[in-house]
Enzyme design. Structure first.
Site, PDB file in Angstrom:
ATOM      1  N   PRO A 147     -12.220   1.540  37.699  1.00  0.00           N
ATOM      2  CA  PRO A 147     -11.564   2.613  36.934  1.00  0.00           C
ATOM      3  C   PRO A 147     -12.049   4.005  37.328  1.00  0.00           C
ATOM      4  O   PRO A 147     -11.405   5.002  36.975  1.00  0.00           O
ATOM      5  CB  PRO A 147     -11.930   2.289  35.486  1.00  0.00           C
ATOM      6  N   LEU A 148     -13.164   4.064  38.059  1.00  0.00           N
ATOM      7  CA  LEU A 148     -13.681   5.354  38.541  1.00  0.00           C
ATOM      8  C   LEU A 148     -13.430   5.537  40.031  1.00  0.00           C
ATOM      9  O   LEU A 148     -14.076   6.362  40.685  1.00  0.00           O
ATOM     10  CB  LEU A 148     -15.180   5.465  38.221  1.00  0.00           C
ATOM     11  N   GLY A 149     -12.479   4.775  40.570  1.00  0.00           N
ATOM     12  CA  GLY A 149     -12.113   4.958  41.974  1.00  0.00           C
ATOM     13  C   GLY A 149     -13.269   4.773  42.930  1.00  0.00           C
ATOM     14  O   GLY A 149     -13.475   5.603  43.818  1.00  0.00           O
TER      15      GLY A 149
ATOM     16  N   GLY B 288     -16.239   5.310  42.495  1.00  0.00           N
ATOM     17  CA  GLY B 288     -17.170   6.431  42.364  1.00  0.00           C
ATOM     18  C   GLY B 288     -16.560   7.786  42.646  1.00  0.00           C
ATOM     19  O   GLY B 288     -17.131   8.818  42.275  1.00  0.00           O
ATOM     20  N   PHE B 289     -15.399   7.824  43.303  1.00  0.00           N
ATOM     21  CA  PHE B 289     -14.817   9.113  43.687  1.00  0.00           C
ATOM     22  C   PHE B 289     -14.471   9.966  42.473  1.00  0.00           C
ATOM     23  O   PHE B 289     -14.679  11.184  42.474  1.00  0.00           O
ATOM     24  CB  PHE B 289     -13.561   8.892  44.539  1.00  0.00           C
TER      25      PHE B 289
ATOM     26  N   TYR C   8     -21.615 -12.582  44.135  1.00  0.00           N
ATOM     27  CA  TYR C   8     -22.342 -11.313  44.214  1.00  0.00           C
ATOM     28  C   TYR C   8     -23.808 -11.602  44.501  1.00  0.00           C
ATOM     29  O   TYR C   8     -24.546 -12.081  43.654  1.00  0.00           O
ATOM     30  CB  TYR C   8     -22.211 -10.517  42.921  1.00  0.00           C
TER      31      TYR C   8
ATOM     32  N   HIS D 247     -11.496 -16.113  41.280  1.00  0.00           N
ATOM     33  CA  HIS D 247     -11.713 -14.915  42.087  1.00  0.00           C
ATOM     34  C   HIS D 247     -10.595 -14.730  43.107  1.00  0.00           C
ATOM     35  O   HIS D 247     -10.098 -13.615  43.309  1.00  0.00           O
ATOM     36  CB  HIS D 247     -13.072 -15.025  42.795  1.00  0.00           C
TER      37      HIS D 247
END
Length: 332
Positions: free
Chosen positions: A219-221, A223-224, A58, A124
């Site tokens: 877990p929040l798709g 951001g969607f 990253y 990874h």
């Protein structure tokens, strides 16, 4: 915050972790601010979100350097998870699982993170040119050397097939079975969310049966599921969502009923409860060994995500979420 345990070593972490990648890699890079991200990490630790998930790729490297500035002051408050096995080049990413490289990469991560031990060291990606047992064996040596406490496998993007109804993680499970013969797997990281529940079919049951922790990525798709993205608004050119089939204006509009359902559930729990918190609570409810790791780079979102650990969904809530239409749009 509620605590959960990861793997046979019973490593204790806060129920909601913090994905640190957006602070230094992808996702609206023009809005990345180092000092703001540092405050977000401190806020996460204050709230009990002790698991900080990063990787040497990253940035590359800059995300670990950023976290090192926090760990230098607050190592005892944090559970450090980083990854090895991917190299970032000019317009490409390649796997490297050679044992010598793994040992060098671990030492470099320890220096950047300003710590003498990594709590969870994740592979990874497996290197197709190196037997995964060799890579895992080198990682196990790091545990015996006291540089790493536990090992994990990152299965994000490692699905064997994406056809509807296919057993998407069969190849990952075969890989896990192989490395388990070398050294215990403490955690598996894979995508799990309301709009991407495929891990529930085989991968999560595999983890449950063996006492392996499950780190729920995205877990929040992406951001969607927060309900804060507007269809057609667009993304920056280097944001992976700009090329993601589910984030075209057409598909984002088509999947709005999922967000609407999460919003209805949120309203039943109070005016300050958000769709994102409902989405995280749903993931938390998939098992005691499941730890969602939402990515964030702002104090506001870190605080909101951490508060989801205290949200308890009712049977009616779960039934409504189960009745939501499946997400439209391919992952290919």
């Amino acid at each position: 915050m509620e605590r959960r345990t990861i793997g046979a070593a019973a490593l204790s972490v806060g129920a909601v972790g913090l994905g640190c990648m957006p602070m230094s890699w992808a996702y609206s890079t023009s809005r990345q601010r180092g000092e703001e991200s540092l405050r977000a990490v401190h806020r996460a630790l204050d709230a009990g979100s002790s698991l900080l998930d990063t990787a040497d790729m990253y940035g590359p490297f800059t995300n670990e350097l950023l976290l090192g500035r926090v760990l230098k002051e607050r190592r005892a408050d944090a559970f450090v998870s980083t990854k090895v096995g991917l190299l970032v080049g000019d317009q490409h990413i390649v796997a490297n699982g050679r044992p010598g490289y793994v040992r060098r990469a671990c030492d470099a991560s320890l220096r950047r993170l300003q710590t003498d031990v990594i709590d969870l060291y994740q592979l990874h990606r497996a290197d197709p040119e190196v037997p995964v047992e060799e890579t895992w064996g080198a990682m196990a040596e790091l545990v015996r050397a006291g540089k790493v406490r536990a090992l994990g496998l990152c299965a994000v993007g490692a699905r064997s097939s994406r056809r509807p109804g296919a057993r998407l993680y069969d190849a990952t499970i075969r890989q896990l079975e192989r490395v388990q013969q070398v050294f215990p797997v403490s955690a598996v990281q894979a995508e799990l969310s309301v709009w991407s529940p495929e891990a529930l079919e085989t991968l999560l049951p595999w983890c449950e049966a063996r006492g392996v922790g499950f780190l729920a990525a995205m877990p929040l798709g992406n951001g969607f599921l927060t309900g804060t993205l507007t269809p057609g608004e667009g993304f920056e050119a280097d944001d992976p969502r700009a090329r993601h089939p589910r984030f075209t204006a057409e598909m984002m509009a088509a999947n709005q009923p999922i967000v609407a359902g999460l919003r209805r559930v949120a309203r039943r729990h109070g005016e300050h409860v958000t769709p994102a918190q409902v989405a995280l609570a749903w993931v938390l409810g998939r098992g005691r060994q499941v730890v969602p790791v939402p990515g964030a780079k702002r104090e506001r979102w870190v605080t909101e995500n951490a508060a989801a650990a205290g949200l308890r969904l009712t049977a009616d809530d779960l039934a409504e979420i189960a009745s939501l239409p499946p997400a439209q749009g391919s992952w290919d």
